[in-house]
Scaffold this active site. Structure first.
Site, PDB file in Angstrom:
ATOM      1  N   ASN A 139       0.836  -1.210   0.000  1.00  0.00           N
ATOM      2  CA  ASN A 139       0.000   0.000   0.000  1.00  0.00           C
ATOM      3  C   ASN A 139       0.867   1.256   0.000  1.00  0.00           C
ATOM      4  O   ASN A 139       1.976   1.271   0.541  1.00  0.00           O
ATOM      5  CB  ASN A 139      -0.985   0.001   1.180  1.00  0.00           C
ATOM      6  CG  ASN A 139      -0.346  -0.171   2.540  1.00  0.00           C
ATOM      7  OD1 ASN A 139       0.659  -0.866   2.680  1.00  0.00           O
ATOM      8  ND2 ASN A 139      -0.921   0.451   3.547  1.00  0.00           N
ATOM      9  N   GLU A 152       0.360   5.305   0.863  1.00  0.00           N
ATOM     10  CA  GLU A 152      -0.551   6.312   1.423  1.00  0.00           C
ATOM     11  C   GLU A 152      -0.190   7.709   0.927  1.00  0.00           C
ATOM     12  O   GLU A 152       0.800   7.901   0.213  1.00  0.00           O
ATOM     13  CB  GLU A 152      -0.517   6.220   2.953  1.00  0.00           C
ATOM     14  CG  GLU A 152      -0.987   4.846   3.408  1.00  0.00           C
ATOM     15  CD  GLU A 152      -1.183   4.723   4.914  1.00  0.00           C
ATOM     16  OE1 GLU A 152      -0.677   5.573   5.673  1.00  0.00           O
ATOM     17  OE2 GLU A 152      -1.863   3.753   5.316  1.00  0.00           O
ATOM     18  N   CYS A 210      -4.418   0.827  -2.080  1.00  0.00           N
ATOM     19  CA  CYS A 210      -4.218  -0.449  -1.377  1.00  0.00           C
ATOM     20  C   CYS A 210      -3.198  -1.352  -2.091  1.00  0.00           C
ATOM     21  O   CYS A 210      -3.013  -1.271  -3.308  1.00  0.00           O
ATOM     22  CB  CYS A 210      -5.525  -1.233  -1.302  1.00  0.00           C
ATOM     23  SG  CYS A 210      -6.827  -0.480  -0.332  1.00  0.00           S
ATOM     24  N   GLU A 239      -3.457  -4.517  -2.824  1.00  0.00           N
ATOM     25  CA  GLU A 239      -4.047  -5.431  -3.811  1.00  0.00           C
ATOM     26  C   GLU A 239      -4.204  -4.744  -5.164  1.00  0.00           C
ATOM     27  O   GLU A 239      -3.883  -5.309  -6.211  1.00  0.00           O
ATOM     28  CB  GLU A 239      -5.433  -5.914  -3.344  1.00  0.00           C
ATOM     29  CG  GLU A 239      -5.418  -6.711  -2.053  1.00  0.00           C
ATOM     30  CD  GLU A 239      -5.594  -5.858  -0.803  1.00  0.00           C
ATOM     31  OE1 GLU A 239      -5.061  -4.730  -0.749  1.00  0.00           O
ATOM     32  OE2 GLU A 239      -6.270  -6.317   0.123  1.00  0.00           O
ATOM     33  N   CYS A 299     -10.317  -5.125   0.942  1.00  0.00           N
ATOM     34  CA  CYS A 299     -11.471  -4.216   1.016  1.00  0.00           C
ATOM     35  C   CYS A 299     -12.387  -4.466  -0.182  1.00  0.00           C
ATOM     36  O   CYS A 299     -12.001  -5.114  -1.168  1.00  0.00           O
ATOM     37  CB  CYS A 299     -11.013  -2.765   1.078  1.00  0.00           C
ATOM     38  SG  CYS A 299     -10.549  -2.050  -0.512  1.00  0.00           S
ATOM     39  N   CYS A 306     -11.067  -3.423  -3.669  1.00  0.00           N
ATOM     40  CA  CYS A 306     -10.034  -4.331  -4.190  1.00  0.00           C
ATOM     41  C   CYS A 306     -10.628  -5.661  -4.641  1.00  0.00           C
ATOM     42  O   CYS A 306     -10.148  -6.256  -5.614  1.00  0.00           O
ATOM     43  CB  CYS A 306      -8.943  -4.545  -3.148  1.00  0.00           C
ATOM     44  SG  CYS A 306      -7.887  -3.085  -2.962  1.00  0.00           S
TER      45      CYS A 306
HETATM   46  N1  THU Z   1      -5.141  -1.436   3.002  1.00  0.00           N
HETATM   47  C1  THU Z   1      -4.657  -2.237   1.998  1.00  0.00           C
HETATM   48  O1  THU Z   1      -3.591  -1.952   1.427  1.00  0.00           O
HETATM   49  N2  THU Z   1      -5.366  -3.349   1.688  1.00  0.00           N
HETATM   50  C2  THU Z   1      -6.506  -3.752   2.313  1.00  0.00           C
HETATM   51  O2  THU Z   1      -7.074  -4.753   1.945  1.00  0.00           O
HETATM   52  C3  THU Z   1      -7.057  -2.948   3.401  1.00  0.00           C
HETATM   53  C4  THU Z   1      -6.379  -1.679   3.687  1.00  0.00           C
HETATM   54  C5  THU Z   1      -4.340  -0.271   3.410  1.00  0.00           C
HETATM   55  C6  THU Z   1      -4.899   1.056   3.032  1.00  0.00           C
HETATM   56  C7  THU Z   1      -4.263   1.960   4.067  1.00  0.00           C
HETATM   57  O3  THU Z   1      -2.981   2.362   3.605  1.00  0.00           O
HETATM   58  C8  THU Z   1      -4.077   1.066   5.299  1.00  0.00           C
HETATM   59  O4  THU Z   1      -4.227  -0.269   4.812  1.00  0.00           O
HETATM   60  C9  THU Z   1      -5.069   1.316   6.397  1.00  0.00           C
HETATM   61  O5  THU Z   1      -6.360   1.325   5.924  1.00  0.00           O
END
Ligand code: THU
Length: 160
Positions: A53, A55, A64, A66, A106, A109
């Site tokens: 991920n 940010e 994310c 995925e 999520c 994704c």
């Molecule tokens: N996140 C992912 O990368 N994948 C997921 O399936 C759930 C959430 C990340 C997004 C964000 O950077 C952090 O997790 C917290 O939500």
């Protein structure tokens, strides 16, 4: 196919994919949430594509692991790329296979993963309540969105 297990009980190829996800997780840019996620896709026809991920100071722009993995796979291997399994690992700095943090893809994704699945039996490995969960994409997203009625079939046979 759904079952909860210790990682040691998983088939070797699933454990190997989880290891790749754990390595990818260490590359996450998660300075706001501190929640690092790594994803590893096994590609139909061979190969693994990983991502983490990323940010942003404008929080909603976060991407994310995925989706980053899918987009990387398309960039590296082309639009016909399809995945047969994905493993997810979160928070690798604290990663303890005996007590891994909960992580499941999520909703957004799941929809993006669905678009590039090899078939409905493509497997998703993630962690819930300290157990590795292995299930099919079909089970994880039973009613995906398809743009046109013919899309589901054409996605799988590679036609336009
Ligand atoms: N996140 C992912 O990368 N994948 C997921 O399936 C759930 C959430 C990340 C997004 C964000 O950077 C952090 O997790 C917290 O939500």
């Amino acid at each position: 196919v759904t079952w909860d297990r210790e990682i040691a009980q998983l088939p070797y190829d699933q454990r190997a994919l989880a290891e790749r996800a754990a390595t990818a997780c260490s590359q996450a840019y998660a300075r706001y949430s501190k929640f690092k996620v790594g994803a590893a896709l096994r590609i139909k026809g061979g190969g693994v594509v990983t991502a983490a991920n990323v940010e942003n100071g404008s929080y909603g722009l976060t991407s994310c692991a995925e989706r980053n993995a899918i987009f990387r796979a398309v960039a590296e291997k082309g639009t016909d790329v399809r995945w047969t399994s994905i493993a997810l690992v979160a928070d690798v700095e604290k990663f303890d296979p005996a007590k891994p943090p909960t992580i499941s893809p999520c909703g957004a994704c799941r929809q993006v993963l669905n678009e590039f699945k090899a078939d409905d039996n493509a497997t998703v490995l993630f962690i819930k309540d300290g157990q590795f969960v292995l299930m099919t994409i079909e089970k994880l997203l039973p009613i995906p969105f398809y743009f046109k009625p013919w899309q589901q079939q054409s996605l799988n046979d590679g036609t336009d």
